[in-house]
Scaffold this active site. Structure first.
Site, PDB file in Angstrom:
ATOM      1  N   LYS A 266       0.904  -1.114   0.079  1.00 30.22           N
ATOM      2  CA  LYS A 266      -0.078   0.008   0.159  1.00 30.22           C
ATOM      3  C   LYS A 266       0.927   1.384  -0.051  1.00 30.22           C
ATOM      4  O   LYS A 266       0.700   2.182  -0.657  1.00 30.22           O
ATOM      5  CB  LYS A 266      -0.966  -0.177   1.281  1.00 30.22           C
ATOM      6  CG  LYS A 266      -1.690   1.313   1.372  1.00 30.22           C
ATOM      7  CD  LYS A 266      -2.207   1.185   2.837  1.00 30.22           C
ATOM      8  CE  LYS A 266      -1.136   1.594   3.600  1.00 30.22           C
ATOM      9  NZ  LYS A 266      -1.630   1.762   5.112  1.00 30.22           N
ATOM     10  N   THR A 267       1.755   1.335   1.047  1.00 28.77           N
ATOM     11  CA  THR A 267       2.759   2.385   0.996  1.00 28.77           C
ATOM     12  C   THR A 267       3.383   2.576  -0.349  1.00 28.77           C
ATOM     13  O   THR A 267       3.418   3.991  -0.732  1.00 28.77           O
ATOM     14  CB  THR A 267       3.698   2.445   2.023  1.00 28.77           C
ATOM     15  OG1 THR A 267       2.959   1.943   3.494  1.00 28.77           O
ATOM     16  CG2 THR A 267       4.470   3.712   2.506  1.00 28.77           C
TER      17      THR A 267
ATOM     18  N   ASP B 259      -4.809   8.400   3.690  1.00 28.04           N
ATOM     19  CA  ASP B 259      -4.206   6.951   3.952  1.00 28.04           C
ATOM     20  C   ASP B 259      -5.185   6.538   5.044  1.00 28.04           C
ATOM     21  O   ASP B 259      -5.617   6.946   6.067  1.00 28.04           O
ATOM     22  CB  ASP B 259      -2.821   7.091   4.603  1.00 28.04           C
ATOM     23  CG  ASP B 259      -2.251   5.675   4.815  1.00 28.04           C
ATOM     24  OD1 ASP B 259      -2.589   4.907   3.803  1.00 28.04           O
ATOM     25  OD2 ASP B 259      -1.301   5.475   5.577  1.00 28.04           O
ATOM     26  N   GLU B 260      -5.276   5.011   5.340  1.00 24.53           N
ATOM     27  CA  GLU B 260      -5.916   4.458   6.628  1.00 24.53           C
ATOM     28  C   GLU B 260      -7.374   4.867   6.625  1.00 24.53           C
ATOM     29  O   GLU B 260      -7.970   5.287   7.573  1.00 24.53           O
ATOM     30  CB  GLU B 260      -5.349   4.608   7.960  1.00 24.53           C
ATOM     31  CG  GLU B 260      -3.882   4.300   7.765  1.00 24.53           C
ATOM     32  CD  GLU B 260      -3.803   2.847   7.993  1.00 24.53           C
ATOM     33  OE1 GLU B 260      -4.805   1.978   7.936  1.00 24.53           O
ATOM     34  OE2 GLU B 260      -2.637   2.268   8.347  1.00 24.53           O
TER      35      GLU B 260
ATOM     36  N   GLN C 225      -9.003  -3.948   8.312  1.00 28.72           N
ATOM     37  CA  GLN C 225      -8.016  -3.617   9.469  1.00 28.72           C
ATOM     38  C   GLN C 225      -8.471  -2.441  10.118  1.00 28.72           C
ATOM     39  O   GLN C 225      -7.830  -1.844  10.880  1.00 28.72           O
ATOM     40  CB  GLN C 225      -6.746  -3.402   8.766  1.00 28.72           C
ATOM     41  CG  GLN C 225      -5.991  -4.499   8.023  1.00 28.72           C
ATOM     42  CD  GLN C 225      -4.605  -4.105   7.686  1.00 28.72           C
ATOM     43  OE1 GLN C 225      -3.813  -3.939   8.328  1.00 28.72           O
ATOM     44  NE2 GLN C 225      -4.672  -4.127   6.245  1.00 28.72           N
TER      45      GLN C 225
ATOM     46  N   ARG D  56       0.597 -10.004  10.783  1.00 25.54           N
ATOM     47  CA  ARG D  56       1.764  -9.253  11.009  1.00 25.54           C
ATOM     48  C   ARG D  56       2.963 -10.415  10.745  1.00 25.54           C
ATOM     49  O   ARG D  56       4.232 -10.090  10.649  1.00 25.54           O
ATOM     50  CB  ARG D  56       2.186  -8.950  12.433  1.00 25.54           C
ATOM     51  CG  ARG D  56       1.093  -8.235  13.022  1.00 25.54           C
ATOM     52  CD  ARG D  56       1.140  -6.616  11.799  1.00 25.54           C
ATOM     53  NE  ARG D  56      -0.069  -6.809  11.038  1.00 25.54           N
ATOM     54  CZ  ARG D  56      -0.285  -6.164  10.178  1.00 25.54           C
ATOM     55  NH1 ARG D  56       0.689  -5.136   9.767  1.00 25.54           N
ATOM     56  NH2 ARG D  56      -1.261  -6.178   9.129  1.00 25.54           N
TER      57      ARG D  56
END
Length: 807
Positions: A34-35, A217-218, A248, A600
């Site tokens: 994503k980043t 973002d997010e 998430q 994770r």
DNA sequence: ATTCGCAAAGTTTTT
DNA sequence: CTTTGCGAAT
């Protein structure tokens, strides 16, 4: 140029990156790059000739902003894109237009504790103490209202709800006090900006034009206020690109509204939706198990996570008799894999739902001589002593700040007691003046004894003197405050050993100010420094060193590790039992939390639960979390560990590359025996959960009031996909939010377990490490003294005498 | 004004 | 069991 930006992107990633005009929704699963996509898209826009002044990229945390800035700097060196948190962006705009909401441009930003303090005062003043409704819950309710952009003017009490009956009185008075103090709380920064946009259409249009391209973002974490901001700036130029993952979303309890992302396509018609479903991080076992779990949720967007990495070992599910065995076994396993399996301590993380579970782990890790760090939430800038000094600075910058004044008028003690302050307050209220002005007139106020008045006069003189230092660099001003206020003397003379820590924290504050002067891109003014301290928290940096990381599931978001242990996967913990146990909504959020935790892990994952769990020193029977039953039988490996561990024995989590090695030596790790297994992971129970009754709720999400606030135009330019030559080179292995150490200090010397020498205290052993404000602290237990002493490594005379050893 | 002692509570956390 | 905050006592 364009080519180089697009190479090494997968097809889906490229589709998102090359989307230029029109709304864009990027649904980005864990580990999907994503980043990478966000930064590449900005670089792509720049390369296509968009001016950097036209781009606005908003994040929630400084950490995310920093990471993006760094990565963008590599793709587009020297760019001047505005990239930062919502709060910082709004604070800056609010400075510019403060009078529009009744503030002055030098307004102060109150932190959570300070604003809670004000709530409390208001409750007391209005005599609204209620047995069942705490001031904290009122504070939360105000925050929630602000998160929905409901001002105190607009707030209406629900008719029979006692809490809102109280709120309808407290909220306006709270707002009035903040305005009188020329102060804003965190929520105000956003809400005031919304108010400005709402009430000043020409200004809104100007912003809309100015920031033609906006990225958020997010997005799943936005509340209504944040949504309103993004929307208000995307009406004439609806080039709003949001990234997020409904799966998430774990901050619903703090006002994040999942509808913002679920309804994005509805709010912005003709949106382009890109799904990044391929996980480049984890093995197939992990991704598939996580997918099976998250599929049980109803409130989500269809998204199928998959991995094309190797299958990897199955996800392990382990039952332990109790929490202590769990902790020891994990510690043993990790130690074993470090000594025999060639793993590094930093490959491992242990995650838990509540902080209180960290204690057992801590003890076990110490017992096994493992270096570890606990990621905790105490921020440097919210420590008492730091906050005190900041209050002096705030008062210098904004004399109307009554909150700051009350905090420091008698800190350190200078003979101005509660009675005197009360008189000053009464006078100030009567005269409609800031408390500070009342202090100036202390001699003329009835009821204040001459002796007290004298002390107040001296305080006023102190502040006036400091005021003269406002022309000096911020760091010398900070230094002057610490010295002249008497704060440093008071700490130095104190017999409480922890006051020495406080003193070094204050020195660190001076250092932080100096660093701000030297490195900040902002003007090094006092005002900017104060904003920095209010909006930045220095501890979201993880340490890089060789150590195992222990943290909550929430704190793990955005990170990744080779091997992850999730402990306490039990009923009541995950999903957590709440006071007001309501609804599936919460259960779904808890499931997402476990999903975040599981994803994770890169190559090894273990979930565990115990038969007995002692929490708050009460031992209770524990039952495995229902989420365990969501995991498909063929992807997991279940085992039971017995109570009496041979000291130091360990089970292998990794099948190390050489699975022959010390992999699974199951001395206490057997398959569930036929003799009445306490818990059986059974296919039948597993499938039964599949056909539970459909939920009645989940109806059409009510369309937010923001839609009414800011209407979208009927049409906007057709999106023009960039025609980049598509040749696939899907080698893009990116770790979204991947964490690398970017702190300067090297973590090898001062480790937990190392022996150190101190000129005064003799030799001792390091039992604790932490980091605050770019400084490393250690706690040392000296031989002759059971009490721990804390030192700032950089400033201390500590000397290493021996490497890490267990005790 | 400070200090001591007791009671009460005890998810998650950013800005 | 631990921490934290408030109230009473000196």
């Amino acid at each position: 140029m364009l080519e180089s930006i697009l190479e090494r992107l997968s097809e889906a990633q490229r589709e998102a990156v090359t989307h230029v005009e029109g709304p864009l929704l990027i649904l980005a699963g864990p580990g999907s790059g994503k980043t990478r996509v966000v930064t590449h898209r900005i670089a792509y826009l720049l390369a296509r000739g968009v001016s950097d002044a036209e781009i606005l990229a908003l994040t929630f945390t400084n950490k995310a902003a920093d990471e993006m800035r760094n990565r963008l700097a590599q793709l587009a060196p020297g760019n001047r894109v505005w990239l930062g948190t919502f709060h910082r962006f709004c604070a800056q705009q609010l400075r510019r237009h403060a009078p529009l909401v009744g503030l002055k441009e030098n307004f102060s930003i109150l932190d959570a504790r300070e604003s809670q303090r004000v709530v409390q005062e208001v409750v007391e003043k209005l005599q609204l103490q209620h047995a069942l409704i705490s001031p904290e819950s009122i504070g939360r309710a105000i925050s929630n209202a602000k998160g929905e952009a409901i001002t105190h003017h607009a707030y209406q009490a629900a008719r029979f709800d006692p809490a809102s009956q109280i709120l309808v009185q407290v909220y306006p008075e709270y707002a009035r006090r903040l305005l009188a103090a020329n102060a804003a709380d965190f929520d105000d920064l956003l809400m005031h900006f919304v108010t400005i946009l709402r009430e000043n259409p020409e200004l809104r249009a100007e912003y809309d034009r100015r920031y033609r391209f906006i990225m958020v973002d997010e997005y799943q974490d936005t509340n209504l206020t944040q949504y309103s901001i993004a929307r208000a700036l995307s009406i004439d130029h609806p080039n709003l690109a949001v990234t997020g993952d409904p799966d998430q979303s774990i901050y619903g309890w703090r006002g994040a509204d999942l509808n913002n992302i679920l309804e994005f396509e509805h709010d912005f018609p003709r949106v382009r939706v890109v799904r990044l479903e391929r996980n480049y991080r984890s093995t197939r076992s992990i991704v598939d198990a996580a997918q099976a779990l998250i599929e049980r949720n109803r409130r989500r967007k269809a998204k199928t996570h998959y991995s094309e990495k190797e299958q990897g070992p199955p996800v392990r599910v382990v039952q332990y008799p109790d929490g202590q065995t769990e902790a020891r076994s994990i510690a043993g396993s990790i130690r074993d894999q470090i000594t025999n399996g060639g793993c590094a301590a930093s490959d491992f993380a242990v995650l838990y739902r509540v902080n209180s579970l960290s204690r057992v782990l801590e003890n076990a890790f110490r017992e096994y001589g493992l270096a570890f760090q606990i990621v905790k939430g105490v921020e440097f800038y919210s420590r008492q002593e730091v906050r005190d000094i900041i209050s002096y600075l705030q008062l210098l910058n904004n004399p109307a700040n009554d909150v700051a004044l009350k905090r420091i008028i008698n800190t350190p003690a200078r003979g101005i007691g509660a009675t005197t302050v009360k008189h000053l307050e009464d006078f100030a209220e009567q005269a409609q003046l800031p408390l500070w002005e009342a202090c100036r007139r202390s001699g003329t106020i009835d009821g204040i004894a001459p002796r007290s008045a004298l002390q107040v006069v001296r305080f006023v003189a102190l502040m006036d003197n400091l005021h003269a230092c406002l022309t000096h660099p911020v760091s010398s001003l900070v230094h002057a405050v610490i010295e002249d206020s008497g704060y440093s003397t008071a700490l130095r003379d104190s017999h409480d050993p922890s006051d020495q820590d406080r003193l070094s924290n204050l020195h660190e504050l001076v250092t932080a100010a100096r660093e701000f002067e030297e490195h900040s891109t902002l003007d090094p003014t006092l005002e900017n420094f104060l904003e920095q301290t209010a909006l930045v928290n220095d501890t979201d940096d993880l340490q890089a060193g060789e150590q195992v990381t222990l943290m909550t599931l929430h704190a793990a978001k955005g990170l990744e590790f080779d091997a992850v242990f999730i402990v306490g996967v039990e009923q009541g913990l995950i999903p957590h039992r709440r006071r007001d146990a309501d609804a599936d909504r919460d259960e779904e959020e808890e499931r997402r939390l476990l999903f975040v935790g599981m994803t994770r892990a890169r190559s090894a994952l273990q979930l565990s639960f115990a038969g007995r769990r002692s929490l708050h020193n009460k031992s209770e029977t524990a039952i495995p979390s229902p989420f365990i039953f969501d995991l498909p039988r063929d992807l997991i490996e279940f085992s039971t560990a017995s109570a009496d561990l041979p000291a130091g024995a360990a089970e292998g989590l990794f099948d190390p590359a050489s699975s022959a090695g010390s992999g699974v030596d199951d001395e206490y790790c057997q398959e569930p025996g036929p003799d009445e297994p306490y818990f059986e992971l059974d296919g039948e129970r597993n499938t039964r959960r599949g056909d539970r009754p459909a939920r009645p709720g989940g109806g059409p999400a009510s369309i937010s009031t923001a839609a009414e606030l800011f209407q979208l135009p009927q049409a906007f330019p057709e999106s023009s996909p960039g025609s980049a030559a598509a040749h696939e080179s899907s080698a893009a292995v990116d770790t979204a939010g991947g964490q690398a150490g970017r702190n300067g200090q090297d973590g090898t010397a001062f480790q937990i377990g190392s022996w150190v020498a101190h000129p005064d205290y003799g030799t001792g052993q390091i039992v604790w490490r932490e980091r605050a404000a770019s400084l490393e602290f250690v706690k040392v237990r000296f031989c002759d003294n059971p009490k721990l002493r804390r030192f700032a490594v950089k400033h201390s005379p500590l000397r290493i005498v021996a490497g890490p050893q267990s005790e």
